[in-house]
Design a protein around this motif. Structure first.
Motif, mmCIF file in Angstrom:
data_model
loop_
_atom_site.group_PDB
_atom_site.id
_atom_site.type_symbol
_atom_site.label_atom_id
_atom_site.label_comp_id
_atom_site.label_asym_id
_atom_site.label_seq_id
_atom_site.Cartn_x
_atom_site.Cartn_y
_atom_site.Cartn_z
ATOM 1 N N PHE A 95 39.003 -0.908 33.625
ATOM 2 C CA PHE A 95 37.566 -1.082 33.378
ATOM 3 C C PHE A 95 36.756 -0.783 34.630
ATOM 4 C CE2 PHE A 95 33.692 -3.690 33.432
ATOM 5 C CZ PHE A 95 33.049 -3.133 32.331
ATOM 6 N N LEU A 115 43.454 -3.495 27.901
ATOM 7 C CA LEU A 115 43.400 -2.439 28.911
ATOM 8 C C LEU A 115 44.332 -2.770 30.062
ATOM 9 C CD1 LEU A 115 39.512 -1.926 29.121
ATOM 10 C CD2 LEU A 115 41.152 -0.630 27.754
ATOM 11 N N ASP A 123 32.453 0.395 26.385
ATOM 12 C CA ASP A 123 33.076 -0.685 27.145
ATOM 13 C C ASP A 123 32.029 -1.507 27.897
ATOM 14 O OD1 ASP A 123 35.721 -0.463 26.447
ATOM 15 O OD2 ASP A 123 36.251 0.899 28.077
ATOM 16 N N ASN A 158 40.878 -6.951 25.904
ATOM 17 C CA ASN A 158 40.702 -5.689 25.188
ATOM 18 C C ASN A 158 41.911 -4.762 25.317
ATOM 19 O OD1 ASN A 158 37.690 -5.449 24.122
ATOM 20 N ND2 ASN A 158 37.625 -6.538 26.075
ATOM 21 N N TYR A 196 37.996 -8.964 30.892
ATOM 22 C CA TYR A 196 37.665 -7.949 29.889
ATOM 23 C C TYR A 196 38.881 -7.066 29.610
ATOM 24 C CZ TYR A 196 35.438 -4.171 27.418
ATOM 25 O OH TYR A 196 35.121 -3.238 26.440
ATOM 26 N N GLU A 197 39.578 -6.669 30.663
ATOM 27 C CA GLU A 197 40.764 -5.815 30.485
ATOM 28 C C GLU A 197 41.835 -6.533 29.671
ATOM 29 O OE1 GLU A 197 40.208 -3.413 34.725
ATOM 30 O OE2 GLU A 197 41.442 -5.216 34.603
ATOM 31 N N GLN A 251 30.187 -3.888 25.586
ATOM 32 C CA GLN A 251 31.026 -5.026 25.244
ATOM 33 C C GLN A 251 31.177 -5.980 26.432
ATOM 34 O OE1 GLN A 251 34.668 -3.321 23.769
ATOM 35 N NE2 GLN A 251 33.775 -2.751 21.803
#
Length: 234
Positions: A102, A97, A113, A95, A91-92, A116
């Motif tokens: 996260f 990040l 967040d 996106n 995810y990081e 998502q």
């Protein structure tokens, strides 16, 4: 003790009353406790509008556990903690990040967040046909339900229980558009994806009662959905 989540609809300061919106299953749970004749105490915990809610966190961890139980993926599914770190890192990365940014904690994570992240886990579960221990419609924020409805239509997965090989059920009357399902233009008509059991229930109680019961809106059929189901677009 049973943990129940609800949306706060109204506060009456003069009377000291609040109105909550609960799922049908949670209402039945409260009715069961009330019928026992024992005095029940309900505790309320208000969550920050922008922070991670307890319901979001609980749902996300349930999805991670379902994915781990399925053992579908790579070497990283062998341990629950390794799987969790893998999806956090994914995810990081996707996106933009930094590593470690996260979090599902209420103090550090955000509602957006987390929504998502949950959508990413649901997409993974759908792609790998992973059975879910909880029903997404009971757990998703209202603004996220439409995305789940759309995903289920594309994947032919029941929007209620997640069962594969589901039927496309029309939410708008086909009779008002010519009646012949083979010849009418389906684009723009609302539909939902239902397994045989829930499709039968929909016919028994009526489309509007069914949609109200499960908090569904129906999705307007676009070209992707029409192609997936072999629907006429002319």
């Amino acid at each position: 003790m049973t943990e129940i989540f609800a949306k706060l609809n109204k506060v009456d300061q003069n009377k000291g009353l609040i109105t909550l919106q609960l799922s049908t299953d949670d209402i039945h749970t409260l009715e069961k406790y009330h019928a026992s004749g024992q005095q029940q105490v309900v505790s309320l915990i208000a969550s920050d509008e922008n922070g991670v809610s307890a319901q979001q966190r609980k749902f996300a961890f349930a999805l991670l556990h379902d994915i781990w139980l399925s053992q579908k993926g790579g070497y990283w599914v062998q341990e629950v903690e390794t799987l969790r770190r893998h999806f956090y890192a994914a995810y990081e990365y996707y996106n933009g990040l930094d590593f470690g940014d996260f979090s599902l904690s209420n103090g550090k994570g955000t509602k957006t967040d987390t929504n998502q992240f949950i959508n990413m886990l649901l997409d993974y579960a759908a792609i790998h046909d992973i059975s879910l221990s909880v029903k997404p419609l009971n757990e998703l924020d209202p603004q996220e339900i439409a995305r789940w409805e759309y995903r289920c239509l594309l994947d032919k997965r029941c929007v209620i229980c997640g069962q594969a090989h589901a039927d496309l059920a029309h939410a708008d009357s086909v009779g008002a558009h010519g009646g012949n399902r083979q010849k009418i233009n389906h684009l723009g008509l609302r539909a939902m994806s239902l397994c045989r059991i829930h499709h039968t229930e929909q016919h028994k109680i009526g489309i509007q009662s069914f949609m109200n019961k499960y908090h569904l809106n129906g999705i307007k059929i676009d070209e992707k959905i029409a192609l997936a189901h072999g629907l006429n677009m002319r």
